[in-house]
Design an enzyme around this catalytic site. Sequence first.
Site, PDB file in Angstrom:
ATOM      1  N   CYS A  44       9.894  -6.769  14.343  1.00 41.80           N
ATOM      2  CA  CYS A  44      10.942  -8.067  14.327  1.00 41.80           C
ATOM      3  C   CYS A  44      11.657  -8.344  15.801  1.00 41.80           C
ATOM      4  CB  CYS A  44      11.686  -8.045  13.592  1.00 41.80           C
ATOM      5  SG  CYS A  44      10.871  -7.734  11.770  1.00 41.80           S
ATOM      6  N   LYS A  70      17.815 -17.601  10.216  1.00 39.71           N
ATOM      7  CA  LYS A  70      16.939 -17.264   9.159  1.00 39.71           C
ATOM      8  C   LYS A  70      17.060 -17.891   7.966  1.00 39.71           C
ATOM      9  CE  LYS A  70      15.405 -13.037  11.628  1.00 39.71           C
ATOM     10  NZ  LYS A  70      16.152 -12.886  12.721  1.00 39.71           N
ATOM     11  N   HIS A  83      20.638 -11.567  14.575  1.00 37.39           N
ATOM     12  CA  HIS A  83      19.234 -11.283  13.543  1.00 37.39           C
ATOM     13  C   HIS A  83      19.493 -11.539  12.176  1.00 37.39           C
ATOM     14  CE1 HIS A  83      15.553  -9.355  13.566  1.00 37.39           C
ATOM     15  NE2 HIS A  83      15.964  -8.343  12.708  1.00 37.39           N
ATOM     16  N   PHE A 119      11.978  -2.624  13.251  1.00 38.30           N
ATOM     17  CA  PHE A 119      11.500  -1.451  12.384  1.00 38.30           C
ATOM     18  C   PHE A 119      11.221  -0.404  13.781  1.00 38.30           C
ATOM     19  CE2 PHE A 119      10.139  -3.124   8.117  1.00 38.30           C
ATOM     20  CZ  PHE A 119      11.398  -3.337   7.883  1.00 38.30           C
ATOM     21  N   HIS A 166      12.211 -15.510   7.728  1.00 43.55           N
ATOM     22  CA  HIS A 166      11.923 -14.486   8.831  1.00 43.55           C
ATOM     23  C   HIS A 166      10.736 -14.437   9.361  1.00 43.55           C
ATOM     24  CE1 HIS A 166      12.367 -10.912  11.193  1.00 43.55           C
ATOM     25  NE2 HIS A 166      12.900 -10.146  10.361  1.00 43.55           N
ATOM     26  N   GLU A 169      25.348  -5.222  11.812  1.00 39.91           N
ATOM     27  CA  GLU A 169      25.337  -6.314  12.973  1.00 39.91           C
ATOM     28  C   GLU A 169      26.797  -6.994  13.060  1.00 39.91           C
ATOM     29  OE1 GLU A 169      22.522  -9.933  14.791  1.00 39.91           O
ATOM     30  OE2 GLU A 169      22.320  -9.492  12.589  1.00 39.91           O
TER      31      GLU A 169
END
Length: 376
Positions: free
Chosen positions: A127, A300, A268, A364, A305, A279
Amino acid sequence: MKKFEISKYSCKIAADLPKFNSGYFLKFKESKRFDLYIQYALIAAKLALRNSKLDLKKQDPFKIGVFISSGIGGVKTFEDELRKLDLQGPRKTSPFLIPSFITNMASGVVAIDLRAKGCNFCITSACASSTHSVGEGFNYIRNNLLNIALVGGSESSITELGFAGFCAMKTMSVGFNKNPKKSSRPFDSKRDGFVMGAGSVILILENYNLAKERNSIMYCELVSYSFNCDASHITTPDLSGLSLRTCITDCIERSGLTLNNIDYINAHGTSTVYNDIIESSCIQSLLRDNLKSSFISSTKSTTGHLLGSAGALEIAISALAIFKNIVPPTINYEYPDSSCSLFYTPNIFLKRELKTAININLGFGGHNAVILIKKI
């Protein structure tokens, strides 16, 4: 979600493109030959060029680069051809299986379409993929290796296999299947996973002098880019947040700005439990006394996403936020979480003068990428 039989899946919602029709932009052969993620990228590139009013025929083709990422690539093509192999044997396998499946082909096909002969590659970092692509395009222009770069990402992973994989990981929202508009809720205490999206976002980066010479619409200036790795876990962000904090700090230091110069942070913010806590903690520990002067949101909540295309989309949103002096909201923020205690611009956009913005993306594998932009 009506793209395939969904009854056996725990998550039943997605942010797809159900009315997509490639016929307006692509030839019939291109539509039949290429996976959707490639089609999305081709069309997004054409639209970006139309918006820029840039005539590539007047430019040196070896100074035009293409950096288009995908986190997963042509997974629908892979599924279809695997079924065909199982039912009909190897002789019925399409010769376009490999070219349509591999993640670099969107970048290659766009370059072929535009006759762009400069640097061209695909970064796959989950991502964070398209954030890395934007950053690399920036670096190549800054180092005078390119004058123009088409950068971004494309993703079309809302398929039976793609959906099954993320459902098995328990990363997607399952508690709002009957109320999908409420499902993506970053930083909210009732969040339970992300909503998978699909699409492509292509941005055009130009050498400043070239853009100024042709009176281009310049939405923002890309100032700095940083990236690193958690080296901690294959899917969960490092709970200490050390690498992410370092990545954000490095990006700000490279820009020549300071923390108190940051007006907006596009987080994010995936609407997953761990990401949003980690975060938030990183941002809070960095900003400290500047929390009241910096606006934060996760878009998002509105778009879903887009996986490998998420970074490019959110950089585009941040650029428009600066250009129009609008702080995008985090919608569906209804129940505060004590572990996420910042001001996330809840539910309604704000009109504020914005001069700078940071975009944060994680992937990831522990990938972190941060882009800083400012008003021109």
